[in-house]
Design an enzyme around this catalytic site. Sequence first.
Site: not given
Ligand code: MRU
Length: 353
Positions: A50, A52, A95, A201, A242, A252-253
């Site tokens: 997981r 990006a 995804r 996370q 993302d 982002n998350k």
């Molecule tokens: O759902 P995830 O865990 O893949 O989401 C990750 C995020 O939102 C990260 O903050 C984002 O991908 C940046 S990773 C360098």
Amino acid sequence: MEFKSKIKTIEWEGTYSKMVDQTVVPYEYKFVNITTGDDMFDAIRNMIVRGAPAIGIAGAHGVILFAQELAQKGLSREDFVKQLIEKAEYMKTSRPTAVNLMWACEKQIEVIKNSKSDINGIIEELKVNGVKLENEDIEINKKIGDYGAEVVPKGATILTHCNAGALATVGYGTALGVVRSAYAKDNTIQVFADETRPRQQGARITTFELAMDGIPVTLITDGMCSYFMKKGMIDMVVVGADRIAANGDTANKIGTYTVAIAAKYHNIPFYIAAPLSTIDISIKSGDEIPIEERSREEVTHINGKPICALEGVNVINPGFDVTPHDLIAGIITEKGILRPDYNKSISEAFKNI
Ligand code: MRU
């Protein structure tokens, strides 16, 4: 002094992809080998890998795996190329929000389309490109880290949300790359990590990887950030991304937007750290970013255990939100820190790449 991180999240191993299984971190730190394209699709969808940039590299590896499988079918070169491009397009759909996945699969599609080689030659070229993308990811993150470290105040407490670290990339990290580079210069900085519900996370992965690298980290729950900001205990926020639209709006998350609003209210700079491959210049604003909807169990359960007493309660679970560009102090990239007006600074950064 360069910061040496111990973590390598994903790596091509000659004929298969080896990755950290992030569904079990921090209870276990173990690697899994992904040997088929369909298994890679599931590994991305089920978040064994997981983050990006990491899922971008996973997608690129997935295309190689599909190529190896198709090569066993005795197809003509023409049919091999046609079917492989279809598989690469399919891999992009594992995804929906992180554009690095589409970007990296597209890089492999370019290799397939430009190749003059036979089937085995195409596979070799895909492998070379996959490893190149891996190595570049770490180099890019170090550049992001070094640019970002310049805006970290001495002794700062940095708040981050989710995990944009070594485990969300091939290594080093974007937001946590900034932390690593800043820590190499000033070991009095520290991190506050949001728990990041629903999948935690922050609690599971960010605290784990910072502890592994010896960087001080304090875990807080998502609702606590304004409290600590008001107390003057947070100096800056750095998160990953993302997908970033041409105007700087950033997906982002889920929960990132709330942190950005709180930071604005308390006059705390809120930065995004991301490679240019996370910027989708084909979309004008964040309204066009597809937001992943995930399962109800992620909200009603933690680690398989129910946290909600009311069985059958309505649940809605968007995986990401979009932070409007006017809440963002800067986007830290491998080409430097982009500042508002983002339409201008982003299009400038895309020149000569
Ligand atoms: O759902 P995830 O865990 O893949 O989401 C990750 C995020 O939102 C990260 O903050 C984002 O991908 C940046 S990773 C360098």
